[in-house]
Design a protein around this motif. Structure first.
Motif, short mmCIF file in Angstrom:
data_model
loop_
_atom_site.label_atom_id
_atom_site.label_comp_id
_atom_site.label_asym_id
_atom_site.label_seq_id
_atom_site.Cartn_x
_atom_site.Cartn_y
_atom_site.Cartn_z
N ARG A 66 25.20 64.62 62.43
CA ARG A 66 26.44 64.61 61.64
C ARG A 66 26.88 63.19 61.30
N PHE A 67 26.66 62.26 62.21
CA PHE A 67 27.08 60.87 62.01
C PHE A 67 25.87 60.00 61.77
N THR A 68 26.05 58.95 60.97
CA THR A 68 25.00 57.98 60.70
C THR A 68 25.56 56.58 60.85
N ILE A 69 24.91 55.79 61.69
CA ILE A 69 25.31 54.39 61.87
C ILE A 69 24.34 53.51 61.09
N SER A 70 24.87 52.45 60.49
CA SER A 70 24.04 51.49 59.77
C SER A 70 24.71 50.13 59.89
N ARG A 71 23.97 49.10 59.49
CA ARG A 71 24.54 47.76 59.56
C ARG A 71 23.93 46.88 58.49
N ASP A 72 24.69 45.88 58.14
CA ASP A 72 24.26 44.84 57.21
C ASP A 72 24.30 43.53 57.99
N ASN A 73 23.13 43.05 58.39
CA ASN A 73 23.09 41.85 59.23
C ASN A 73 23.66 40.63 58.52
N ALA A 74 23.38 40.51 57.26
CA ALA A 74 23.86 39.34 56.51
C ALA A 74 25.39 39.35 56.44
N ALA A 75 25.96 40.52 56.30
CA ALA A 75 27.42 40.64 56.20
C ALA A 75 28.08 40.81 57.56
N LYS A 76 27.28 40.88 58.62
CA LYS A 76 27.80 41.06 59.97
C LYS A 76 28.73 42.28 60.04
N THR A 77 28.27 43.35 59.43
CA THR A 77 29.10 44.54 59.31
C THR A 77 28.33 45.78 59.78
N VAL A 78 29.04 46.64 60.49
CA VAL A 78 28.46 47.91 60.93
C VAL A 78 29.27 49.04 60.33
#
Length: 121
Positions: A66-78
């Motif tokens: 149901r949930f999906t986690i992702s991240r943008d390393n360059a933007a330091k964002t999850v």
């Protein structure tokens, strides 16, 4: 000097979707695992999902599929995409990041202030 700022909480009906984001800022030498925890009234804080710098993910059984986690390393964002939300998902959601502020310091856990997610009709 490190800040984790969450956004995206709110009220949603059962079966609905909501997306959370958390941006890390400040003095960050290296950013390791990031994740989302939640705490419902009267309950302990629990892990919802985590993601490594290499994008390996881990989910609580209650949110798998149901949930999906992702991240943008360059933007330091999850990010946390939450679908098929249930009333039992109601909680304050906290962003967590394990990071080093300088090359001389060991990695430590940092927390955001939390964002409330309410699933109700």
């Amino acid at each position: 000097q490190v800040q984790l700022v969450e956004s995206g909480g709110g009220l949603v009906q059962p079966g609905g979707s909501l997306s959370l984001s958390c941006a890390a800022s400040g003095r960050i030498f290296s950013l390791n695992d990031m994740g989302w925890y939640r705490q419902a009234p009267g309950k302990e804080r629990e892990l919802v999902a985590s993601i490594t710098r290499g994008l390996i993910t881990n989910y609580a059984d209650s949110v798998k599929g149901r949930f999906t986690i992702s991240r943008d390393n360059a933007a330091k964002t999850v990010y946390l995409q939450m679908n098929s939300l249930k009333p039992e998902d109601t909680a304050v959601y906290y962003c967590n990041a394990n990071l080093r502020t300088t090359v001389y310091r060991s990695a430590m856990d940092y927390w955001g202030k939390g964002t409330l997610v309410t699933v109700s009709s």
